[in-house]
Design a protein around this motif. Structure first.
Motif, mmCIF file in Angstrom:
data_model
loop_
_atom_site.group_PDB
_atom_site.id
_atom_site.type_symbol
_atom_site.label_atom_id
_atom_site.label_comp_id
_atom_site.label_asym_id
_atom_site.label_seq_id
_atom_site.Cartn_x
_atom_site.Cartn_y
_atom_site.Cartn_z
ATOM 1 N N LYS A 70 0.854 -1.122 0.040
ATOM 2 C CA LYS A 70 -0.138 0.070 0.167
ATOM 3 C C LYS A 70 0.714 1.141 -0.162
ATOM 4 O O LYS A 70 2.006 1.192 0.519
ATOM 5 C CB LYS A 70 -0.973 -0.001 1.192
ATOM 6 N N ILE A 71 0.578 2.529 -0.506
ATOM 7 C CA ILE A 71 1.147 3.639 -0.495
ATOM 8 C C ILE A 71 0.383 4.447 0.703
ATOM 9 O O ILE A 71 -0.917 4.768 0.593
ATOM 10 C CB ILE A 71 1.094 4.528 -1.870
ATOM 11 N N GLU A 118 -0.745 18.380 -0.512
ATOM 12 C CA GLU A 118 -1.566 18.476 -1.731
ATOM 13 C C GLU A 118 -0.947 17.806 -2.665
ATOM 14 O O GLU A 118 -1.616 17.145 -3.470
ATOM 15 C CB GLU A 118 -1.466 20.044 -2.314
ATOM 16 N N GLU A 119 0.365 17.611 -3.001
ATOM 17 C CA GLU A 119 1.129 17.141 -3.918
ATOM 18 C C GLU A 119 0.765 15.623 -3.772
ATOM 19 O O GLU A 119 0.523 14.750 -4.876
ATOM 20 C CB GLU A 119 2.526 17.392 -3.958
ATOM 21 N N VAL A 120 0.824 14.932 -2.564
ATOM 22 C CA VAL A 120 0.797 13.597 -2.483
ATOM 23 C C VAL A 120 -0.719 13.020 -2.342
ATOM 24 O O VAL A 120 -0.960 11.885 -2.418
ATOM 25 C CB VAL A 120 1.562 12.777 -1.250
ATOM 26 N N SER A 121 -1.581 14.049 -2.178
ATOM 27 C CA SER A 121 -2.951 13.671 -1.960
ATOM 28 C C SER A 121 -3.648 12.486 -2.874
ATOM 29 O O SER A 121 -4.301 11.609 -2.454
ATOM 30 C CB SER A 121 -3.758 14.871 -1.954
ATOM 31 N N THR A 122 -3.143 12.591 -4.240
ATOM 32 C CA THR A 122 -3.829 11.578 -5.235
ATOM 33 C C THR A 122 -2.947 10.522 -5.381
ATOM 34 O O THR A 122 -3.612 9.584 -5.611
ATOM 35 C CB THR A 122 -3.826 12.339 -6.601
ATOM 36 N N VAL A 123 -1.900 10.546 -4.795
ATOM 37 C CA VAL A 123 -0.858 9.454 -4.696
ATOM 38 C C VAL A 123 -1.149 8.410 -3.851
ATOM 39 O O VAL A 123 -0.953 7.244 -3.924
ATOM 40 C CB VAL A 123 0.437 9.793 -4.862
ATOM 41 N N GLU A 166 -2.974 6.152 -0.395
ATOM 42 C CA GLU A 166 -4.027 5.200 -0.414
ATOM 43 C C GLU A 166 -4.707 5.629 0.981
ATOM 44 O O GLU A 166 -5.845 5.802 1.306
ATOM 45 C CB GLU A 166 -3.914 3.898 -0.780
ATOM 46 N N ASP A 167 -3.691 5.435 1.920
ATOM 47 C CA ASP A 167 -3.902 5.613 3.321
ATOM 48 C C ASP A 167 -3.292 6.715 4.028
ATOM 49 O O ASP A 167 -2.106 7.023 3.486
ATOM 50 C CB ASP A 167 -3.743 4.442 4.137
ATOM 51 N N VAL A 168 -3.871 7.461 4.921
ATOM 52 C CA VAL A 168 -3.444 8.811 5.595
ATOM 53 C C VAL A 168 -3.251 8.432 6.927
ATOM 54 O O VAL A 168 -3.925 8.071 7.697
ATOM 55 C CB VAL A 168 -4.376 9.910 5.265
ATOM 56 N N ILE A 169 -1.805 8.698 7.344
ATOM 57 C CA ILE A 169 -1.672 8.872 8.837
ATOM 58 C C ILE A 169 -1.483 10.231 9.350
ATOM 59 O O ILE A 169 -0.499 10.784 8.639
ATOM 60 C CB ILE A 169 -0.463 7.773 9.076
ATOM 61 N N GLN A 182 -6.544 6.346 8.533
ATOM 62 C CA GLN A 182 -7.783 5.512 7.739
ATOM 63 C C GLN A 182 -7.405 5.915 6.238
ATOM 64 O O GLN A 182 -6.338 6.529 5.741
ATOM 65 C CB GLN A 182 -8.855 6.108 8.116
ATOM 66 N N SER A 183 -8.260 5.069 5.450
ATOM 67 C CA SER A 183 -8.066 5.507 3.922
ATOM 68 C C SER A 183 -8.460 6.927 3.497
ATOM 69 O O SER A 183 -9.393 7.575 4.286
ATOM 70 C CB SER A 183 -8.901 4.492 3.240
ATOM 71 N N ARG A 184 -7.776 7.543 2.554
ATOM 72 C CA ARG A 184 -7.782 8.918 2.141
ATOM 73 C C ARG A 184 -9.414 9.168 1.785
ATOM 74 O O ARG A 184 -9.924 10.042 2.321
ATOM 75 C CB ARG A 184 -6.967 8.864 1.101
ATOM 76 N N GLU A 185 -10.112 8.122 1.056
ATOM 77 C CA GLU A 185 -11.277 8.625 0.469
ATOM 78 C C GLU A 185 -12.369 8.395 1.899
ATOM 79 O O GLU A 185 -13.370 9.095 1.827
ATOM 80 C CB GLU A 185 -11.819 7.238 -0.290
ATOM 81 N N GLU A 186 -12.017 7.434 2.727
ATOM 82 C CA GLU A 186 -12.900 7.233 4.010
ATOM 83 C C GLU A 186 -12.968 8.511 4.738
ATOM 84 O O GLU A 186 -13.876 9.307 5.322
ATOM 85 C CB GLU A 186 -12.264 6.174 4.757
ATOM 86 N N LEU A 187 -11.604 9.118 4.790
ATOM 87 C CA LEU A 187 -11.378 10.455 5.927
ATOM 88 C C LEU A 187 -11.916 11.504 5.164
ATOM 89 O O LEU A 187 -12.626 12.493 5.896
ATOM 90 C CB LEU A 187 -9.734 10.462 5.868
ATOM 91 N N LEU A 188 -11.805 11.588 3.823
ATOM 92 C CA LEU A 188 -12.489 12.807 3.366
ATOM 93 C C LEU A 188 -13.975 12.800 3.017
ATOM 94 O O LEU A 188 -14.615 13.803 2.989
ATOM 95 C CB LEU A 188 -11.751 13.047 1.690
#
Lengths: 282, 126
Positions: free
Chosen positions: A29-30, A189-194, A196-199, A210-216
């Motif tokens: 995962k990224i 901003e730059e890594v936002s689309t790259v 999958e999960d955000v810590i 959690q996952s970026r999509e879920e967080l947003l």
């Protein structure tokens, strides 16, 4: 296959750098490890790679504690923001040295990338600009082929073109040879689309994982005339606001009920950068 | 296929709509191959899992099919299905917004009708 961080704490003198951090980096995962300067990102990465030791807790790599364990550490490559390479060494010598420690390092690919970035591998480290110092380390990270790659502020000093090339190469590499990638950065901003999960780490504590999509999707932005926004948000979980003139935007956590939104207010999605700023404001 | 992501909606939705647009405009013809997940991800600098999620919307609706080891192709009848789907959404996506904005600007129904006429006559638009 994972890196597990269990109850890790670290103090530097009286400063608590990490406080009971529990995290798992799963297979292929990224991840984006996001935090403000001094939040504890680098300390965490340094503990994972055994450069410094945790006061409490442990790091488990594929089931084996990483502490003083070369076998575990060979699975992880960390690109540091700081330069730890001898400054009078030539880039090609560093490549050769890397190959000694990481047997899957792809020398041909590294040379190809050096050409792509216009990096002369006969130069020594000290003669490189800040940007090219990042570039040679990025090239190693992309060529090293370890199951785990940790990147600490990888685009430091890179111009827009080189950053674009880097992100594209990273995604290409990841698509062709999946591995676990952790990108530690404050440039959200730059890594936002790259990623999958955000810590998100704040003052040594993990506040989101959690996952970026879920967080947003857990919140939204509402904007419009300040007085209308104010009356709408009284009973909402507001994480922050921005006001410009008579216009106001409020960042709200919670589900959205379109029916209840007054027609003079506009609803948009949360973006990672804004969410990050609001969550990590002192 | 040109895409400028905005933060209004999830990226995977924007990817799937971008491909729909390309199919509707004929850039991706029925039974022709579309770019791979890797090509899409690299090109738009997005996580491959996001690209896959976007593509899967088209796969689930039967507009894209996968040939193992070969790639992904536009299904026969995709243009017709997508046209139908977009028509269904036309009122909500365009007319609703148009009327809301017209009301804010106090543009009358007749004025809008004249503008629509003008829009259809203007051949220099692309």
């Amino acid at each position: 296959m994972s890196i597990e961080i269990k109850d890790v704490s670290k103090n530097f003198g009286t400063t608590q750098a990490l406080s009971r951090v529990n995290l798992t980096f799963d297979n292929n995962k990224i991840y984006g490890l996001l935090g403000r300067n001094g939040a504890g990102k680098t300390t965490l990465l340094n503990i994972i790679t055994n450069r410094i030791f945790a006061d409490e807790g442990e790091v488990i790599v594929d089931g084996i504690p990483s502490k003083e364990n070369d076998q575990a550490l060979q699975k992880i490559y960390m690109m540091s923001e700081k330069n730890y390479y001898p400054t009078n060494m030539k880039i090609k010598e560093i490549f050769a040295w890397t190959k000694n420690f990481y047997q899957d390092f792809d020398m041909d690919y590294a040379k190809k990338l050096a050409d792509l970035f216009d990096l002369n591998i006969n130069k020594n480290v000290k003669s490189l600009s800040t940007g090219y110092t990042s570039i040679f380390k990025v090239i190693i990270a992309l060529s090293v082929n370890t199951p785990y790659v940790l990147l600490d502020e990888p685009v430091l000093g890179l111009d827009a073109n080189h950053r674009d090339i880097f992100y594209k190469l990273l995604i290409e590499k990841y698509s062709n040879f999946p591995c676990t990638i952790v990108i530690s950065t404050h440039l959200i901003e730059e890594v936002s689309t790259v990623i999958e999960d955000v810590i998100i780490i704040r003052n040594g504590t993990i506040i989101k994982n959690q996952s970026r999509e879920e967080l947003l999707s857990q919140g939204y932005t509402i904007s419009g005339k300040a007085s209308s926004v104010d009356s709408f948000i009284v009973d909402k979980n507001v994480i922050g606001t921005e006001t410009i003139g008579g216009l106001k935007s409020a960042f709200i956590l919670g589900s959205i009920n379109k029916e209840t939104i007054p027609t003079d207010l506009e609803v948009t999605k949360l973006d990672l950068q804004k969410l990050f700023v609001q969550l990590t404001n002192a | 296929m040109q895409m400028n992501f905005n933060e209004e909606r999830p990226i995977y939705i924007q990817i799937s709509e971008g491909i729909e647009d390309a199919i509707l405009s004929g850039a991706f013809q029925e039974e022709s191959q579309i770019p791979s997940i890797t090509e899409l991800s690299v090109n738009y600098r997005i996580n491959p899992a996001t690209a896959l999620k976007g593509i899967n919307i088209l796969v689930d609706e039967g507009n894209i099919y996968k040939k193992r080891g070969v790639g992904m192709f536009v299904a026969e009848g995709a243009v017709e299905r997508l046209t139908f789907k977009r028509r269904e959404k036309f009122y909500g996506n365009y007319i609703r917004n148009l009327v809301d904005e017209a009301k804010r600007l106090e543009i009358t129904k007749d004025e809008i009708k004249t503008m629509i006429e003008r829009g259809f006559e203007d051949e220099h638009r692309d």
